[in-house]
Design a protein around this motif. Structure first.
Motif, PDB file in Angstrom:
ATOM      1  N   GLY A 334      85.159  40.334  92.280  1.00 26.05           N
ATOM      2  CA  GLY A 334      84.658  41.695  92.486  1.00 26.05           C
ATOM      3  C   GLY A 334      83.980  41.923  93.815  1.00 26.05           C
ATOM      4  N   PRO A 335      83.007  41.087  94.214  1.00 27.31           N
ATOM      5  CA  PRO A 335      82.333  41.354  95.494  1.00 27.31           C
ATOM      6  C   PRO A 335      83.281  41.374  96.686  1.00 27.31           C
ATOM      7  N   ARG A 336      84.315  40.561  96.659  1.00 20.78           N
ATOM      8  CA  ARG A 336      85.268  40.564  97.768  1.00 20.78           C
ATOM      9  C   ARG A 336      86.049  41.873  97.832  1.00 20.78           C
ATOM     10  N   LEU A 337      86.197  42.536  96.684  1.00 20.34           N
ATOM     11  CA  LEU A 337      86.975  43.775  96.609  1.00 20.34           C
ATOM     12  C   LEU A 337      86.094  45.018  96.587  1.00 20.34           C
ATOM     13  N   GLY A 338      84.824  44.870  96.940  1.00 17.78           N
ATOM     14  CA  GLY A 338      83.934  46.030  96.963  1.00 17.78           C
ATOM     15  C   GLY A 338      83.456  46.475  95.610  1.00 17.78           C
ATOM     16  N   LEU A 339      83.552  45.605  94.598  1.00 14.58           N
ATOM     17  CA  LEU A 339      83.101  45.909  93.242  1.00 14.58           C
ATOM     18  C   LEU A 339      81.991  44.922  92.906  1.00 14.58           C
ATOM     19  N   PHE A 340      80.767  45.423  92.828  1.00 11.20           N
ATOM     20  CA  PHE A 340      79.591  44.556  92.753  1.00 11.20           C
ATOM     21  C   PHE A 340      78.966  44.644  91.365  1.00 11.20           C
ATOM     22  N   PRO A 341      79.177  43.643  90.508  1.00  9.28           N
ATOM     23  CA  PRO A 341      78.617  43.674  89.151  1.00  9.28           C
ATOM     24  C   PRO A 341      77.174  43.185  89.124  1.00  9.28           C
ATOM     25  N   GLN A 342      76.390  43.790  88.245  1.00  8.28           N
ATOM     26  CA  GLN A 342      75.018  43.373  87.973  1.00  8.28           C
ATOM     27  C   GLN A 342      74.845  43.308  86.456  1.00  8.28           C
ATOM     28  N   LEU A 343      74.329  42.193  85.960  1.00  9.45           N
ATOM     29  CA  LEU A 343      74.174  41.981  84.520  1.00  9.45           C
ATOM     30  C   LEU A 343      72.719  42.181  84.134  1.00  9.45           C
ATOM     31  N   ILE A 344      72.470  43.128  83.242  1.00  8.27           N
ATOM     32  CA  ILE A 344      71.120  43.391  82.729  1.00  8.27           C
ATOM     33  C   ILE A 344      71.073  42.797  81.322  1.00  8.27           C
ATOM     34  N   LEU A 345      70.453  41.635  81.199  1.00 12.24           N
ATOM     35  CA  LEU A 345      70.495  40.864  79.959  1.00 12.24           C
ATOM     36  C   LEU A 345      69.105  40.730  79.374  1.00 12.24           C
ATOM     37  N   PRO A 346      69.022  40.619  78.047  1.00 11.10           N
ATOM     38  CA  PRO A 346      67.718  40.384  77.417  1.00 11.10           C
ATOM     39  C   PRO A 346      67.334  38.913  77.521  1.00 11.10           C
ATOM     40  N   TRP A 347      66.073  38.626  77.201  1.00 12.62           N
ATOM     41  CA  TRP A 347      65.612  37.237  77.187  1.00 12.62           C
ATOM     42  C   TRP A 347      66.359  36.481  76.090  1.00 12.62           C
ATOM     43  N   GLY A 348      66.808  35.297  76.428  1.00 10.33           N
ATOM     44  CA  GLY A 348      67.531  34.482  75.469  1.00 10.33           C
ATOM     45  C   GLY A 348      69.030  34.561  75.602  1.00 10.33           C
ATOM     46  N   ALA A 349      69.565  35.585  76.251  1.00  9.25           N
ATOM     47  CA  ALA A 349      71.013  35.685  76.441  1.00  9.25           C
ATOM     48  C   ALA A 349      71.452  34.644  77.470  1.00  9.25           C
ATOM     49  N   PRO A 350      72.612  34.024  77.267  1.00 13.46           N
ATOM     50  CA  PRO A 350      73.053  32.986  78.214  1.00 13.46           C
ATOM     51  C   PRO A 350      73.379  33.573  79.583  1.00 13.46           C
ATOM     52  N   THR A 351      73.223  32.735  80.584  1.00 12.57           N
ATOM     53  CA  THR A 351      73.554  33.129  81.950  1.00 12.57           C
ATOM     54  C   THR A 351      74.984  32.712  82.264  1.00 12.57           C
ATOM     55  N   PRO A 352      75.859  33.634  82.589  1.00 13.48           N
ATOM     56  CA  PRO A 352      77.251  33.255  82.861  1.00 13.48           C
ATOM     57  C   PRO A 352      77.372  32.539  84.204  1.00 13.48           C
ATOM     58  N   ALA A 353      78.427  31.765  84.327  1.00 14.34           N
ATOM     59  CA  ALA A 353      78.706  31.101  85.598  1.00 14.34           C
ATOM     60  C   ALA A 353      79.224  32.132  86.598  1.00 14.34           C
ATOM     61  N   GLY A 354      78.918  31.899  87.853  1.00 10.65           N
ATOM     62  CA  GLY A 354      79.406  32.781  88.903  1.00 10.65           C
ATOM     63  C   GLY A 354      78.387  33.746  89.449  1.00 10.65           C
ATOM     64  N   VAL A 355      77.179  33.784  88.890  1.00 14.47           N
ATOM     65  CA  VAL A 355      76.149  34.681  89.407  1.00 14.47           C
ATOM     66  C   VAL A 355      75.336  33.942  90.465  1.00 14.47           C
ATOM     67  N   ALA A 356      74.694  34.712  91.326  1.00 18.28           N
ATOM     68  CA  ALA A 356      73.888  34.106  92.388  1.00 18.28           C
ATOM     69  C   ALA A 356      72.582  33.547  91.869  1.00 18.28           C
ATOM     70  N   GLY A 357      72.077  34.078  90.774  1.00 19.06           N
ATOM     71  CA  GLY A 357      70.820  33.623  90.216  1.00 19.06           C
ATOM     72  C   GLY A 357      70.278  34.648  89.237  1.00 19.06           C
ATOM     73  N   GLU A 358      68.998  34.495  88.909  1.00 21.62           N
ATOM     74  CA  GLU A 358      68.341  35.370  87.949  1.00 21.62           C
ATOM     75  C   GLU A 358      67.121  36.013  88.588  1.00 21.62           C
ATOM     76  N   ILE A 359      66.876  37.250  88.225  1.00 23.97           N
ATOM     77  CA  ILE A 359      65.689  37.985  88.650  1.00 23.97           C
ATOM     78  C   ILE A 359      64.899  38.310  87.394  1.00 23.97           C
ATOM     79  N   LEU A 360      63.714  37.746  87.287  1.00 25.86           N
ATOM     80  CA  LEU A 360      62.887  37.870  86.094  1.00 25.86           C
ATOM     81  C   LEU A 360      61.716  38.785  86.397  1.00 25.86           C
TER      82      LEU A 360
END
Length: 470
Positions: A334-360
């Motif tokens: 997505g980022p290479r094609l101009g499509l920038f995903p952001q995941l808004i997850l609750p506490w306890g939800a797993p972190t998927p592979a491929g993200v830059a990190g977590e913002i708490l």
């Protein structure tokens, strides 16, 4: 435009939005690094007085002449004995005068060395202050305060000041942190001068220099939305997320950023008022699942075209997207094609592979940024938390605004110009006949001719009203 009529939200095509020009800003130049601290010179050693035994040859000569005088001149030769104390006195007096002259020269060299070192330290301290002032001025221009951003949204002016070519496009402030006042030196020595090794007169200046060099200042804590992130807000801190993404909408033009929000939480419903959602709120009424499908459709369409397009897409997803097998492709391609995903997850939800990190976003305004490379940054968010009602009020103040562009200004175009006819050219029927019944009837906002195709496979003959029935 979407309006509220009799308690219902309806799309009123007769209401024209207010066109506003995106704000123009002149960014201060990047601060110039003050460089490396000046080296502390070593003071020359004071001259030592000449040892007395250096006068031994003169004393021996005086003794020889003083003793030979009585032998050579008899009783009157005692006068030659006066040569001995005179020579001794003059020798030691000459030594004292020479040492005194050498000490004056030494003190002059020491004063010149200290004065040169003081001037270099003063210039370096001035460069440090200029660097700090320039850095703070540039940060203030890049990231206005939330109060200023909110006032801009309410007044409908000075909006959308970030362009795709700007260095801070899709850069968002999540809080404030403390950063070193100065960059790490890159000199050959690679270390700051030690006050204990400095001369005594320079120690106060060196200690003041250490206070600046090892000092820290407050700076915006930012992340780039060009990389996929996982956002987690502690219960009660969701208002910080509302404010952060409203800041994105205030700073970026709908012409440059399109927003797709596939969020089940009803508190995010204020996003529907933003002009970045689209004129018809594409897929919003069908629910988050339909919006999510549109996001993946856009991904596959852009992959097929191989072109990111002019408008960047910001896709907000929640924990329901974790079960979709296409999420990994979205995060990686997505980022290479101009499509920038952001995941808004609750506490306890797993972190998927491929993200830059977590913002708490933690209680008491604390912010943690955890990168997958192992970097950990801590900051604080002093700005207020927004309630869903406050967020919706700000979003509604932006609902009736659209960016003004040069292509949106209407202009008169002659009929022959729409057909590509200039001068006194003669219009003859085309041979063979055209494959479609497309007729130019105007000019679109992007400057291209607007075509009406009367073919059954296109707009159809029902698109034109010829007359009234009898």
């Amino acid at each position: 435009m979407w309006v509220i009529c009799d308690g219902r939200e309806i799309l009123d095509p007769t209401m024209a939005p207010r066109r506003v020009w995106p704000a123009a800003r002149l960014l201060p130049p990047p601060p110039e690094s003050p460089g490396d601290p000046p080296e502390i010179p070593s003071l020359p050693s004071p001259p030592e007085p000449s040892p007395w035994w250096l006068q031994a040859p003169w004393l021996l000569t005086a003794a020889v002449y003083g003793l030979l005088g009585p032998l050579a001149f008899g009783g009157r030769g005692w006068i030659c004995l006066l040569v001995l104390p005179a020579t001794l006195l003059s020798s030691f007096l000459g030594m004292a005068l020479q040492h005194r002259r050498a000490m004056r020269q030494h003190q002059r060299r020491v004063q010149e060395t200290l004065e040169t070192a003081r001037r270099r330290l003063a210039r370096f301290l001035e460069a440090v202050e200029r660097y700090r002032a320039a850095a703070e001025a540039r940060e203030q221009a890049l990231f206005p305060s939330w109060e200023a951003m909110r006032a801009r949204a309410q007044m409908g002016s000075d909006l959308w000041f970030r362009r795709p070519e700007d260095p801070d496009f899709l850069l968002v402030r999540v809080g404030r942190t403390r950063v070193p006042l100065l960059p790490v030196p890159t000199s050959r020595a690679g270390r700051w001068p030690d006050p204990e090794e400095a001369p005594e007169p320079l120690r106060p200046s060196i200690q003041a220099l250490h206070g600046l060099l090892h000092g820290r200042r407050e700076a915006p804590l930012t992340v780039s939305l060009r990389a996929p992130w996982v956002w987690r807000a502690f219960p009660g801190q969701e208002g910080a997320l509302f404010r952060i993404f409203l800041e994105v909408a205030i700073a970026h033009s709908p012409a440059d950023l399109f927003l797709m929000a596939a969020l089940v939480d009803p508190r995010w419903a204020f996003l529907r008022w933003l002009p970045h959602i689209g004129e018809e709120r594409e897929g919003w009424a069908d629910g988050p699942a339909a919006v999510r499908e549109r996001i993946f459709e856009a991904l596959h369409r852009r992959r097929g075209q191989g072109d990111p397009g002019r408008t960047a897409w910001l896709a907000l997803l929640d924990e329901h997207a974790l079960a979709d097998p296409r999420l990994g492709l979205l995060l990686s391609e997505g980022p290479r094609l101009g499509l920038f995903p952001q995941l808004i997850l609750p506490w306890g939800a797993p972190t998927p592979a491929g993200v830059a990190g977590e913002i708490l976003l933690r209680p008491e305004g604390k912010v943690w940024i955890l990168r997958h490379e192992g970097e950990w940054i801590e900051g604080a968010d002093p700005d207020p938390l927004l309630s869903p009602e406050e967020a919706e009020a700000i979003a509604r103040s932006l609902a009736g605004l659209r960016p003004q562009t040069a292509a949106a200004v209407p202009r008169a175009v002659s009929g022959p110009a729409l057909w590509g006819i200039s001068g006194r050219e003669i219009v003859r029927p085309a041979s063979p006949p055209p494959p479609s019944l497309a007729v130019p009837i105007g000019v679109a906002d992007d400057g291209e001719p607007f075509l009406l195709d009367l073919s059954d496979r296109a707009h159809g003959p029902h698109a034109m009203v010829i007359g009234a029935t009898g």
